[in-house]
Motif scaffolding. Sequence first.
Motif, short mmCIF file in Angstrom:
data_model
loop_
_atom_site.label_atom_id
_atom_site.label_comp_id
_atom_site.label_asym_id
_atom_site.label_seq_id
_atom_site.Cartn_x
_atom_site.Cartn_y
_atom_site.Cartn_z
N MET A 1 42.66 74.04 36.15
CA MET A 1 43.77 73.69 35.24
C MET A 1 43.20 73.40 33.86
O MET A 1 42.24 72.63 33.73
CB MET A 1 44.51 72.47 35.79
N SER A 2 43.79 73.99 32.81
CA SER A 2 43.24 73.85 31.47
C SER A 2 43.48 72.47 30.89
O SER A 2 42.64 71.96 30.14
CB SER A 2 43.85 74.92 30.54
N ASN A 3 44.62 71.85 31.19
CA ASN A 3 44.94 70.54 30.64
C ASN A 3 45.33 69.56 31.74
O ASN A 3 46.50 69.22 31.90
CB ASN A 3 46.09 70.64 29.62
N PRO A 4 44.36 69.11 32.53
CA PRO A 4 44.70 68.18 33.61
C PRO A 4 45.03 66.80 33.09
O PRO A 4 44.84 66.49 31.90
CB PRO A 4 43.41 68.17 34.45
N PHE A 5 45.51 65.98 33.96
CA PHE A 5 45.89 64.60 33.65
C PHE A 5 45.51 63.75 34.86
O PHE A 5 45.55 64.22 36.00
CB PHE A 5 47.40 64.53 33.39
N VAL A 6 45.16 62.50 34.61
CA VAL A 6 44.81 61.58 35.70
C VAL A 6 45.73 60.36 35.65
O VAL A 6 45.81 59.68 34.62
CB VAL A 6 43.34 61.13 35.61
N HIS A 7 46.41 60.10 36.74
CA HIS A 7 47.26 58.90 36.83
C HIS A 7 46.38 57.68 37.06
O HIS A 7 45.66 57.60 38.07
CB HIS A 7 48.27 59.05 37.97
N LEU A 8 46.47 56.71 36.14
CA LEU A 8 45.62 55.52 36.19
C LEU A 8 46.37 54.25 36.55
O LEU A 8 45.76 53.19 36.68
CB LEU A 8 44.94 55.32 34.83
N HIS A 9 47.68 54.34 36.70
CA HIS A 9 48.50 53.17 37.03
C HIS A 9 49.43 53.58 38.17
O HIS A 9 50.52 54.10 37.93
CB HIS A 9 49.28 52.72 35.80
N VAL A 10 48.97 53.34 39.40
CA VAL A 10 49.66 53.87 40.58
C VAL A 10 49.75 52.81 41.66
O VAL A 10 48.74 52.20 42.04
CB VAL A 10 48.92 55.10 41.15
N HIS A 11 50.96 52.61 42.17
CA HIS A 11 51.19 51.64 43.25
C HIS A 11 51.44 52.38 44.56
O HIS A 11 52.16 53.37 44.60
CB HIS A 11 52.38 50.76 42.92
N THR A 12 50.83 51.88 45.63
CA THR A 12 51.02 52.47 46.96
C THR A 12 51.83 51.52 47.83
O THR A 12 52.33 50.50 47.36
CB THR A 12 49.66 52.74 47.63
N GLN A 13 51.90 51.85 49.13
CA GLN A 13 52.63 50.99 50.06
C GLN A 13 52.03 49.59 50.14
O GLN A 13 52.65 48.66 50.63
CB GLN A 13 52.64 51.60 51.47
N TYR A 14 50.79 49.43 49.61
CA TYR A 14 50.16 48.11 49.64
C TYR A 14 50.61 47.22 48.49
O TYR A 14 50.22 46.05 48.44
CB TYR A 14 48.63 48.26 49.65
N SER A 15 51.42 47.75 47.57
CA SER A 15 52.17 46.88 46.66
C SER A 15 53.42 46.49 47.44
O SER A 15 54.49 47.08 47.30
CB SER A 15 52.54 47.63 45.37
N LEU A 16 53.23 45.51 48.29
CA LEU A 16 54.17 45.22 49.37
C LEU A 16 55.58 44.97 48.86
O LEU A 16 55.80 44.16 47.96
CB LEU A 16 53.67 44.03 50.18
N LEU A 17 56.54 45.68 49.46
CA LEU A 17 57.96 45.57 49.14
C LEU A 17 58.27 45.90 47.68
O LEU A 17 59.27 45.47 47.13
CB LEU A 17 58.49 44.17 49.48
N GLU A 18 57.39 46.71 47.05
CA GLU A 18 57.64 47.10 45.67
C GLU A 18 57.40 48.59 45.42
O GLU A 18 57.88 49.13 44.43
CB GLU A 18 56.80 46.27 44.70
N ALA A 19 56.62 49.25 46.28
CA ALA A 19 56.33 50.67 46.08
C ALA A 19 56.33 51.38 47.42
O ALA A 19 56.10 50.77 48.46
CB ALA A 19 54.98 50.84 45.38
N THR A 20 56.60 52.69 47.39
CA THR A 20 56.76 53.45 48.64
C THR A 20 55.71 54.54 48.85
O THR A 20 55.75 55.23 49.86
CB THR A 20 58.15 54.11 48.68
N CYS A 21 54.77 54.72 47.92
CA CYS A 21 53.80 55.81 48.05
C CYS A 21 52.83 55.56 49.20
O CYS A 21 52.09 54.57 49.18
CB CYS A 21 52.99 55.95 46.76
#
Length: 393
Positions: free
Chosen positions: A1-21
């Motif tokens: 990919m010529s112009n990739p991007f990296v997500h640096l602020h990501v919440h998973t299921q371990y952000s309990l009762l706040e995120a669903t990833c």
Amino acid sequence: MSNPFVHLHVHTQYSLLEATCRIKSLVKKAADFQQPALAITDNGNMMGAAEFYFACKDANIKPILGMDVYLAPKSRLSKGEDREAAQMPNKRLVLLAQNYEGYKNLCQLSSIGYQEGFYYKPRIDFDVLKQWSSNLICLSGNSRGEIATILEKGGEDAALQRIRELQEMFPERFYLELNRTGTSEWDRINKFFAEASKITGAPLVAANNVHYLAQDDQVGQEVLICIGQNKTLQDESRFKLGSDQFYFKSSEQMRALFKDHQDACDRTLEIADRCDVKFKLKDDAGKAIYHLPTFPTPAGVEVKDDIKARAFAGLEERYKEAAARGETVPEEKKPEYVKRMEYELGVIDKMGFSSYFLIVQDFINWAKTNGIPVGPGRGSGAGSLVAFSLRIT
């Protein structure tokens, strides 16, 4: 990919009762988008770090281990704030580990937050943050971040002052985080951050504060928050993120979203390059390292000697209990038990499990002493003479 991007602020299921990833789904999505790296920044904890690390390694994606920390209004020990305010603390910062030392510092901050600063949320204060700030990159965080909150309540001069303080705490490691998640407060914050970057030299970085994987997952995420706050979707007073844009976007979407700030997108790759945590899984002799805490032993006794003393003392107690039941163990049979015990202790030590057995016996025996039911256990470890003598089983 010529112009990739990296997500640096990501919440998973371990952000309990706040995120669903879910971690595996999140990593798969990053791989599908051909993104070279990915961060995990759960709220106040490092619970998903190991699972995330290995999932990323399996997908040939660089794992960036981080945490979204809660900052106490004053000292972390001050716990008299309003309950509603405490349940959704305002001031936060995103921290990313540059290396293994940084990862250990994040673990320290999380532990202190839970053990000393917990008040509805695991919180730290600036003294603690300063003490454990080395080898960490700091992002200004979301609209309830430290700088955004000061901007709202104290004005631009106060916000600029705090930026400079954070630059001093994180020299060449502090970034102003831009978000365009469809909420009105970001219009003012992003504009101020762009000006503040010119004034202070703090670089800009683009993010999306991810809380769910796909746009359609917004309702599910709101249900989680309702559960956490004991409210319903119909309750207008409930907390909401405010839009359906907090999902995991492709590199193309993020680049298009920040077409006027391509440098802020490029900086996500720069930060990814600066972060390189490597878990050491084997020692120099090729022996597996399990990263368990070392069980505290009396007077500096080695763990292998402590477990041996406890195991043989426990075996003597088992002999007495058997005798009281009329099932006395004959003296000529006892050497067989000693031989078996020595063999098992040798295997446990060789595998590096001595501390593990002592940790397990500690909480199991505490539970039994305090009337908490404990299961019978299963497997070769549970069926061992050592486990029986330590009263694990």
